[in-house]
Design a protein around this motif. Structure first.
Motif, PDB file in Angstrom:
ATOM      1  N   GLN A  66      35.131  40.808  20.150  1.00 26.86           N
ATOM      2  CA  GLN A  66      35.089  41.533  21.419  1.00 26.86           C
ATOM      3  C   GLN A  66      33.654  41.696  21.907  1.00 26.86           C
ATOM      4  OE1 GLN A  66      37.244  45.353  21.596  1.00 26.86           O
ATOM      5  NE2 GLN A  66      35.532  46.194  22.774  1.00 26.86           N
ATOM      6  N   ILE A  67      33.414  41.349  23.171  1.00 24.28           N
ATOM      7  CA  ILE A  67      32.091  41.523  23.785  1.00 24.28           C
ATOM      8  C   ILE A  67      31.911  42.988  24.174  1.00 24.28           C
ATOM      9  CG2 ILE A  67      30.715  40.989  25.836  1.00 24.28           C
ATOM     10  CD1 ILE A  67      31.817  38.141  25.664  1.00 24.28           C
ATOM     11  N   ARG A  68      30.777  43.552  23.790  1.00 22.38           N
ATOM     12  CA  ARG A  68      30.472  44.952  24.095  1.00 22.38           C
ATOM     13  C   ARG A  68      29.173  45.039  24.891  1.00 22.38           C
ATOM     14  NH1 ARG A  68      33.640  47.882  20.478  1.00 22.38           N
ATOM     15  NH2 ARG A  68      34.547  46.579  18.810  1.00 22.38           N
ATOM     16  N   ASP A  69      29.044  46.100  25.643  1.00 25.36           N
ATOM     17  CA  ASP A  69      27.803  46.379  26.395  1.00 25.36           C
ATOM     18  C   ASP A  69      27.433  45.231  27.331  1.00 25.36           C
ATOM     19  OD1 ASP A  69      27.514  48.806  24.939  1.00 25.36           O
ATOM     20  OD2 ASP A  69      26.613  47.696  23.278  1.00 25.36           O
ATOM     21  N   PHE A  70      28.443  44.581  27.903  1.00 24.07           N
ATOM     22  CA  PHE A  70      28.170  43.489  28.839  1.00 24.07           C
ATOM     23  C   PHE A  70      27.619  44.051  30.148  1.00 24.07           C
ATOM     24  CE2 PHE A  70      29.847  41.124  32.529  1.00 24.07           C
ATOM     25  CZ  PHE A  70      29.155  39.939  32.364  1.00 24.07           C
ATOM     26  N   SER A  71      26.601  43.413  30.670  1.00 23.74           N
ATOM     27  CA  SER A  71      26.018  43.834  31.946  1.00 23.74           C
ATOM     28  C   SER A  71      25.940  42.641  32.892  1.00 23.74           C
ATOM     29  CB  SER A  71      24.620  44.417  31.736  1.00 23.74           C
ATOM     30  OG  SER A  71      24.010  44.683  32.989  1.00 23.74           O
ATOM     31  N   SER A  72      26.391  42.847  34.118  1.00 19.76           N
ATOM     32  CA  SER A  72      26.291  41.814  35.147  1.00 19.76           C
ATOM     33  C   SER A  72      25.220  42.176  36.182  1.00 19.76           C
ATOM     34  CB  SER A  72      27.637  41.641  35.851  1.00 19.76           C
ATOM     35  OG  SER A  72      28.012  42.855  36.494  1.00 19.76           O
ATOM     36  N   LYS A  73      24.405  43.172  35.845  1.00 24.39           N
ATOM     37  CA  LYS A  73      23.381  43.638  36.786  1.00 24.39           C
ATOM     38  C   LYS A  73      22.460  42.493  37.184  1.00 24.39           C
ATOM     39  CE  LYS A  73      19.891  47.253  37.423  1.00 24.39           C
ATOM     40  NZ  LYS A  73      19.169  48.388  36.788  1.00 24.39           N
ATOM     41  N   GLY A  74      22.259  42.364  38.479  1.00 26.22           N
ATOM     42  CA  GLY A  74      21.404  41.304  38.995  1.00 26.22           C
ATOM     43  C   GLY A  74      22.159  40.017  39.297  1.00 26.22           C
ATOM     44  N   TYR A  75      23.434  39.978  38.929  1.00 29.12           N
ATOM     45  CA  TYR A  75      24.223  38.761  39.143  1.00 29.12           C
ATOM     46  C   TYR A  75      25.471  39.001  39.992  1.00 29.12           C
ATOM     47  CZ  TYR A  75      21.282  36.936  35.406  1.00 29.12           C
ATOM     48  OH  TYR A  75      20.208  36.553  34.653  1.00 29.12           O
ATOM     49  N   ILE A  76      26.068  40.188  39.898  1.00 32.23           N
ATOM     50  CA  ILE A  76      27.282  40.489  40.661  1.00 32.23           C
ATOM     51  C   ILE A  76      27.096  41.854  41.316  1.00 32.23           C
ATOM     52  CG2 ILE A  76      29.801  40.702  40.580  1.00 32.23           C
ATOM     53  CD1 ILE A  76      29.753  39.306  37.864  1.00 32.23           C
ATOM     54  N   ASP A  77      27.424  41.965  42.615  1.00 38.60           N
ATOM     55  CA  ASP A  77      27.280  43.262  43.274  1.00 38.60           C
ATOM     56  C   ASP A  77      28.355  44.228  42.778  1.00 38.60           C
ATOM     57  OD1 ASP A  77      29.633  43.562  45.326  1.00 38.60           O
ATOM     58  OD2 ASP A  77      28.929  41.508  45.596  1.00 38.60           O
ATOM     59  N   GLY A  78      28.082  45.512  42.934  1.00 36.89           N
ATOM     60  CA  GLY A  78      28.914  46.552  42.345  1.00 36.89           C
ATOM     61  C   GLY A  78      30.380  46.500  42.721  1.00 36.89           C
ATOM     62  N   LYS A  79      30.683  46.283  44.011  1.00 32.49           N
ATOM     63  CA  LYS A  79      32.079  46.296  44.447  1.00 32.49           C
ATOM     64  C   LYS A  79      32.859  45.145  43.836  1.00 32.49           C
ATOM     65  CE  LYS A  79      33.226  45.320  48.778  1.00 32.49           C
ATOM     66  NZ  LYS A  79      33.432  45.493  50.253  1.00 32.49           N
ATOM     67  N   ASN A  80      32.298  43.958  43.892  1.00 30.36           N
ATOM     68  CA  ASN A  80      32.975  42.808  43.284  1.00 30.36           C
ATOM     69  C   ASN A  80      33.065  42.943  41.771  1.00 30.36           C
ATOM     70  OD1 ASN A  80      33.683  41.228  45.529  1.00 30.36           O
ATOM     71  ND2 ASN A  80      31.601  40.451  45.720  1.00 30.36           N
ATOM     72  N   ASP A  81      32.048  43.533  41.172  1.00 29.73           N
ATOM     73  CA  ASP A  81      32.042  43.696  39.721  1.00 29.73           C
ATOM     74  C   ASP A  81      33.226  44.552  39.277  1.00 29.73           C
ATOM     75  OD1 ASP A  81      30.745  43.144  37.246  1.00 29.73           O
ATOM     76  OD2 ASP A  81      30.072  45.216  37.179  1.00 29.73           O
ATOM     77  N   ARG A  82      33.553  45.579  40.048  1.00 28.47           N
ATOM     78  CA  ARG A  82      34.672  46.452  39.693  1.00 28.47           C
ATOM     79  C   ARG A  82      36.013  45.759  39.861  1.00 28.47           C
ATOM     80  NH1 ARG A  82      31.176  50.047  42.314  1.00 28.47           N
ATOM     81  NH2 ARG A  82      32.269  49.784  44.306  1.00 28.47           N
ATOM     82  N   ARG A  83      36.091  44.819  40.787  1.00 28.48           N
ATOM     83  CA  ARG A  83      37.365  44.148  41.072  1.00 28.48           C
ATOM     84  C   ARG A  83      37.655  42.997  40.113  1.00 28.48           C
ATOM     85  NH1 ARG A  83      36.563  43.282  47.584  1.00 28.48           N
ATOM     86  NH2 ARG A  83      37.257  45.356  48.288  1.00 28.48           N
ATOM     87  N   LEU A  84      36.613  42.332  39.661  1.00 25.40           N
ATOM     88  CA  LEU A  84      36.782  41.062  38.959  1.00 25.40           C
ATOM     89  C   LEU A  84      37.363  41.216  37.566  1.00 25.40           C
ATOM     90  CD1 LEU A  84      33.481  39.157  39.836  1.00 25.40           C
ATOM     91  CD2 LEU A  84      35.785  38.565  40.560  1.00 25.40           C
ATOM     92  N   ASP A  85      38.176  40.237  37.180  1.00 30.59           N
ATOM     93  CA  ASP A  85      38.594  40.102  35.800  1.00 30.59           C
ATOM     94  C   ASP A  85      37.369  39.729  34.968  1.00 30.59           C
ATOM     95  OD1 ASP A  85      41.502  39.317  34.281  1.00 30.59           O
ATOM     96  OD2 ASP A  85      39.692  38.479  33.389  1.00 30.59           O
ATOM     97  N   ASP A  86      37.315  40.179  33.724  1.00 32.74           N
ATOM     98  CA  ASP A  86      36.176  39.854  32.864  1.00 32.74           C
ATOM     99  C   ASP A  86      35.959  38.352  32.737  1.00 32.74           C
ATOM    100  OD1 ASP A  86      35.347  42.420  32.352  1.00 32.74           O
ATOM    101  OD2 ASP A  86      36.347  42.581  30.418  1.00 32.74           O
TER     102      ASP A  86
END
Length: 424
Positions: A66-86
């Motif tokens: 299991q991947i933990r502490d994954f961060s998409s900061k700088g790559y995906i904006d906040g709204k899309n980040d909340r919607r997207l499947d991992d």
């Protein structure tokens, strides 16, 4: 039927058709930095742990990569980040990091002919969380409560699509879904787009995020997983007599594949060269390999032919090595059929530390293979305490080894719908 003896032709010399790797990006159980990822592998660190993403207390298998502490900061904006499947979050981060690694950031891409740059990132399962949530909403609340993102975020081509939308890449764009052979199929197809002159650059790889209730439960139902809940870090043990199934993993691995001519013209840093690949099918069974290993051995032989490489030149194999009873030995027997003298070959299993990444497996293991070539160090296969006597190839047990790789091969096989094969 023995696999045919193949006389290797001369290697490709046309710089328009020679394909090099100019960038790599990943998301893994060891984070998203490639050097950190490979350092952990060299150290023999296990990334397997008890699952806490959902309540697995009543499951017969309660652990995975299991991947933990994954961060998409700088790559995906906040709204899309909340919607997207991992699954798609991993793909976007790995893809963008690969482009950055190839010196193809947003400002550089704006100056290029983006119709000549394609994206081919596949997934075995697609957006499994999005799909499961949509079905749950339908059953519990009715169809009107299904999110409009249910279909788009479930289908397997969405990784390639979102990455193209995000970067403006307008070349060939689709996905391939062949379970755990997915990424290798994508590399093979991407290379052919470049060789046919349809693209100068392809962003290719695999992505997966199936460590959730439906994914784990489904594989438990297939009776495919190790049940070593009391010692999860020692559960994945390729070629060991006491292996009892594979361990689920997740993540994404993406390569930037580019024609040598194009890479040279733009002064790109060339990391490695893709020489060739092949795809075959066992035409036998959904999960069990052929006992004679023909599907694997013929795929390896065909990939050598495509690459213009003789068996004697290969001295490193990053094996499929899932830790299943039948699959591990079938693969070894097939390798021994093609490579008559294995005394100089090192063969290891990346899955022993990160688990089986399903559609992402080939992408992550291709990066491990390239790092072996560039560093001269082969990571160990951990958890080897009681090796099968038929395994006479050096599997680099438990401790890394220094090894100058001449030609490396990454073999990932798939066990769904007639067992397709892909080697690069």
């Amino acid at each position: 039927m023995a696999s045919p003896t193949v006389s290797a032709p001369k290697r490709e010399t046309d710089p328009k058709k020679r394909i090099v790797i100019t960038g790599m990006g990943l998301v893994s159980v060891f984070g998203s930095d490639i050097d950190t990822f490979y350092d952990k592998l060299l150290q023999g660190v296990s990334g397997i742990s008890l699952i806490d993403r959902f309540d697995a207390s009543n499951f017969s298998v309660r652990f995975g990569g299991q991947i933990r502490d994954f961060s998409s900061k700088g790559y995906i904006d906040g709204k899309n980040d909340r919607r997207l499947d991992d699954c798609w979050r991993y793909c976007l981060v790995a893809g963008r990091r690969a482009l950055d690694n190839a010196s193809l950031g947003p400002e550089v891409l704006k100056t290029m002919d983006r119709s000549r740059i394609g994206v081919l990132v596949g997934s075995g399962m697609g957006g499994l969380t999005a799909f499961s949530n949509g079905v749950e909403a339908l059953i519990q609340k009715g169809y009107k409560k299904i999110t409009p993102f249910f279909i788009p975020y479930s289908i397997t081509n969405m990784g390639s699509a979102l990455l193209a939308i995000d970067t403006g890449l307008m070349g060939p764009n689709y996905s391939i879904s062949t379970a755990c052979a997915t990424a290798n199929y994508c590399f093979y197809a991407a290379a052919n787009h470049i060789r046919r002159g349809e693209a100068d650059i392809m962003v290719a790889g695999g992505t997966e995020a199936a460590i959730m209730a439906t994914g784990v439960g489904g594989f438990i139902a297939c009776r495919a997983l190790s049940q070593r809940n009391e010692d999860p870090q020692k559960a994945s043990r390729p070629w060991d007599k006491d292996r009892d199934g594979f361990v689920m993993g997740e993540g994404s691995g993406v390569l930037i594949m580019e024609s040598l001519e194009h890479a040279t013209k733009r002064g790109a840093n060339i990391i490695a060269e893709y020489l060739g690949g092949a795809i075959t099918c066992d035409a036998h069974h959904m999960t069990d390999p052929r006992s004679d290993g023909l599907g694997v051995s013929s795929c390896i032989a065909k990939s050598l032919e495509d690459a213009g490489v003789s068996p004697e030149e290969v001295n490193y194999v990053n094996a499929h090595a899932t830790s299943t009873l039948a699959g591990d030995l079938a693969e070894v027997n097939a390798i021994k059929k093609v490579f008559k003298d294995t005394s100089e070959i090192k063969m290891n299993g990346t899955k022993s530390m990160i688990g089986h990444g399903l559609g992402a497996a080939g992408g992550l293991e291709a990066i491990a293979t390239i790092k072996a070539i560039t560093t001269g160090w082969i990571h160990p296969t951990i958890n080897q305490y009681n090796l099968e006597p038929d395994v006479t190839i050096d599997t680099v047990p438990n401790v890394k080894k220094n090894h100058e790789v001449h030609v490396g091969m990454c073999c990932v096989c798939v066990c769904v719908c007639a067992r397709a094969r892909a080697c690069v």
